[in-house]
Design a protein around this motif. Structure first.
Motif, PDB file in Angstrom:
ATOM      1  N   LEU A  88     -65.864   8.573 -73.812  1.00  0.00           N
ATOM      2  CA  LEU A  88     -64.857   9.613 -73.659  1.00  0.00           C
ATOM      3  C   LEU A  88     -64.828  10.231 -72.264  1.00  0.00           C
ATOM      4  CD1 LEU A  88     -62.722  11.425 -75.040  1.00  0.00           C
ATOM      5  CD2 LEU A  88     -64.606  12.921 -75.750  1.00  0.00           C
ATOM      6  N   ALA A  89     -65.988  10.429 -71.678  1.00  0.00           N
ATOM      7  CA  ALA A  89     -66.083  11.170 -70.412  1.00  0.00           C
ATOM      8  C   ALA A  89     -66.884  10.397 -69.376  1.00  0.00           C
ATOM      9  CB  ALA A  89     -66.731  12.523 -70.668  1.00  0.00           C
ATOM     10  N   HIS A  90     -66.739  10.837 -68.136  1.00  0.00           N
ATOM     11  CA  HIS A  90     -67.497  10.271 -67.023  1.00  0.00           C
ATOM     12  C   HIS A  90     -68.674  11.198 -66.742  1.00  0.00           C
ATOM     13  CE1 HIS A  90     -64.278   7.400 -66.145  1.00  0.00           C
ATOM     14  NE2 HIS A  90     -63.513   8.371 -66.608  1.00  0.00           N
ATOM     15  N   MET A  91     -69.880  10.650 -66.639  1.00  0.00           N
ATOM     16  CA  MET A  91     -71.061  11.444 -66.340  1.00  0.00           C
ATOM     17  C   MET A  91     -71.202  11.531 -64.825  1.00  0.00           C
ATOM     18  SD  MET A  91     -72.057  12.175 -69.306  1.00  0.00           S
ATOM     19  CE  MET A  91     -71.014  11.604 -70.631  1.00  0.00           C
ATOM     20  N   ALA A  92     -71.339  12.751 -64.333  1.00  0.00           N
ATOM     21  CA  ALA A  92     -71.377  12.959 -62.890  1.00  0.00           C
ATOM     22  C   ALA A  92     -72.407  14.015 -62.520  1.00  0.00           C
ATOM     23  CB  ALA A  92     -70.000  13.380 -62.380  1.00  0.00           C
ATOM     24  N   VAL A  93     -73.003  13.838 -61.343  1.00  0.00           N
ATOM     25  CA  VAL A  93     -73.974  14.782 -60.808  1.00  0.00           C
ATOM     26  C   VAL A  93     -73.226  15.702 -59.837  1.00  0.00           C
ATOM     27  CG1 VAL A  93     -76.148  15.071 -59.567  1.00  0.00           C
ATOM     28  CG2 VAL A  93     -75.797  13.059 -61.024  1.00  0.00           C
ATOM     29  N   TYR A 100     -72.801  16.608 -65.606  1.00  0.00           N
ATOM     30  CA  TYR A 100     -71.672  17.057 -66.413  1.00  0.00           C
ATOM     31  C   TYR A 100     -70.912  15.857 -66.966  1.00  0.00           C
ATOM     32  CZ  TYR A 100     -72.182  21.787 -64.606  1.00  0.00           C
ATOM     33  OH  TYR A 100     -72.661  23.029 -64.301  1.00  0.00           O
ATOM     34  N   ALA A 101     -70.280  16.073 -68.119  1.00  0.00           N
ATOM     35  CA  ALA A 101     -69.319  15.120 -68.672  1.00  0.00           C
ATOM     36  C   ALA A 101     -67.958  15.591 -68.170  1.00  0.00           C
ATOM     37  CB  ALA A 101     -69.361  15.127 -70.193  1.00  0.00           C
ATOM     38  N   VAL A 102     -67.279  14.734 -67.408  1.00  0.00           N
ATOM     39  CA  VAL A 102     -66.007  15.106 -66.779  1.00  0.00           C
ATOM     40  C   VAL A 102     -64.898  14.250 -67.370  1.00  0.00           C
ATOM     41  CG1 VAL A 102     -64.765  15.231 -64.588  1.00  0.00           C
ATOM     42  CG2 VAL A 102     -67.217  15.741 -64.654  1.00  0.00           C
ATOM     43  N   PHE A 103     -63.791  14.900 -67.700  1.00  0.00           N
ATOM     44  CA  PHE A 103     -62.651  14.218 -68.289  1.00  0.00           C
ATOM     45  C   PHE A 103     -61.591  14.021 -67.206  1.00  0.00           C
ATOM     46  CE2 PHE A 103     -64.754  16.837 -71.458  1.00  0.00           C
ATOM     47  CZ  PHE A 103     -65.101  15.880 -72.393  1.00  0.00           C
ATOM     48  N   THR A 107     -56.766  17.801 -68.920  1.00  0.00           N
ATOM     49  CA  THR A 107     -56.861  19.213 -68.573  1.00  0.00           C
ATOM     50  C   THR A 107     -58.122  19.881 -69.101  1.00  0.00           C
ATOM     51  OG1 THR A 107     -55.550  19.793 -70.515  1.00  0.00           O
ATOM     52  CG2 THR A 107     -54.361  19.494 -68.428  1.00  0.00           C
ATOM     53  N   GLU A 108     -58.854  19.212 -69.976  1.00  0.00           N
ATOM     54  CA  GLU A 108     -60.073  19.806 -70.523  1.00  0.00           C
ATOM     55  C   GLU A 108     -61.118  19.976 -69.419  1.00  0.00           C
ATOM     56  OE1 GLU A 108     -58.731  17.062 -71.831  1.00  0.00           O
ATOM     57  OE2 GLU A 108     -58.074  17.639 -73.818  1.00  0.00           O
ATOM     58  N   ASN A 149     -73.316  19.849 -85.904  1.00  0.00           N
ATOM     59  CA  ASN A 149     -73.377  18.417 -86.205  1.00  0.00           C
ATOM     60  C   ASN A 149     -72.659  17.544 -85.192  1.00  0.00           C
ATOM     61  OD1 ASN A 149     -74.962  18.802 -88.458  1.00  0.00           O
ATOM     62  ND2 ASN A 149     -73.174  19.157 -89.757  1.00  0.00           N
ATOM     63  N   ARG A 150     -72.582  17.960 -83.948  1.00  0.00           N
ATOM     64  CA  ARG A 150     -72.025  17.104 -82.901  1.00  0.00           C
ATOM     65  C   ARG A 150     -72.794  17.392 -81.610  1.00  0.00           C
ATOM     66  NH1 ARG A 150     -69.208  20.381 -79.694  1.00  0.00           N
ATOM     67  NH2 ARG A 150     -68.267  22.215 -80.588  1.00  0.00           N
ATOM     68  N   ALA A 151     -72.777  16.422 -80.720  1.00  0.00           N
ATOM     69  CA  ALA A 151     -73.465  16.590 -79.437  1.00  0.00           C
ATOM     70  C   ALA A 151     -72.756  17.661 -78.612  1.00  0.00           C
ATOM     71  CB  ALA A 151     -73.464  15.273 -78.665  1.00  0.00           C
ATOM     72  N   SER A 152     -73.495  18.295 -77.725  1.00  0.00           N
ATOM     73  CA  SER A 152     -72.935  19.357 -76.912  1.00  0.00           C
ATOM     74  C   SER A 152     -71.937  18.829 -75.909  1.00  0.00           C
ATOM     75  CB  SER A 152     -74.037  20.116 -76.189  1.00  0.00           C
ATOM     76  OG  SER A 152     -74.761  19.248 -75.356  1.00  0.00           O
ATOM     77  N   TRP A 153     -71.955  17.551 -75.643  1.00  0.00           N
ATOM     78  CA  TRP A 153     -70.962  16.997 -74.735  1.00  0.00           C
ATOM     79  C   TRP A 153     -69.949  16.222 -75.508  1.00  0.00           C
ATOM     80  CZ3 TRP A 153     -75.942  15.006 -74.700  1.00  0.00           C
ATOM     81  CH2 TRP A 153     -76.069  13.694 -75.084  1.00  0.00           C
TER      82      TRP A 153
END
Length: 153
Positions: A88-93, A100-103, A107-108, A149-153
């Motif tokens: 779903l997201a791109h992991m970035a430093v 962070y998980a970046v979309f 707009t999220e 019941n879901r991951a924080s990201w």
């Protein structure tokens, strides 16, 4: 690094199972300690089904990657180092070294994942060692972080 003890993730995934990023000539905004981790140890190539490292030919920053794929990227995140993605997201430093998980192209807002890239990498290893089915990371994180019941990201 030949005289250093290999990181446990490198021991588990093997040399070919870790993606090291060459950031020395890149205009990225990451702290020196994050840069050292990414260049010397790297991140796992695959932690199925949760994470796949950036490909060798992918743009190393979110901005470069987004530009190559016709996606929009928030300018404040354009120089963050893209280490990979989940489904779903791109992991970035980020510039402060946090992951962070970046979309991209959405707009999220991005979501905090880990306090630094070493912790992120350790979480990847933890999921494989502690949860051999690879299907319980969401439940482990939810139980510890209270995210319903879901991951924080």
């Amino acid at each position: 690094m030949p005289d250093q003890t290999p990181h446990s993730a490198a021991g588990h995934f093997g040399t070919a199972g870790m993606r090291r990023l060459s950031l020395s000539n890149l205009g990225s905004a990451v702290p020196a300690d994050a840069r050292a981790v990414l260049e010397q140890v790297g991140v796992p190539v695959v932690v199925a089904p949760y994470f796949a490292a950036a490909g060798e030919t992918d743009g190393l920053t979110l901005g470069l990657y987004a530009g190559h794929h016709g996606l929009r990227c928030d300018e404040s995140q354009a120089h963050w180092v893209r280490v990979g993605a989940d489904r779903l997201a791109h992991m970035a430093v980020s510039a402060d070294g946090m992951v962070y998980a970046v979309f991209l192209d959405r707009t999220e807002p991005g979501m905090f994942v880990n306090s630094d890239v070493s912790v992120f990498r350790s979480c990847c290893l933890f999921d494989l060692e502690w949860c051999p089915s690879n299907g319980s990371l969401d439940r482990v994180i939810a139980a510890g972080a209270g995210h319903g019941n879901r991951a924080s990201w």
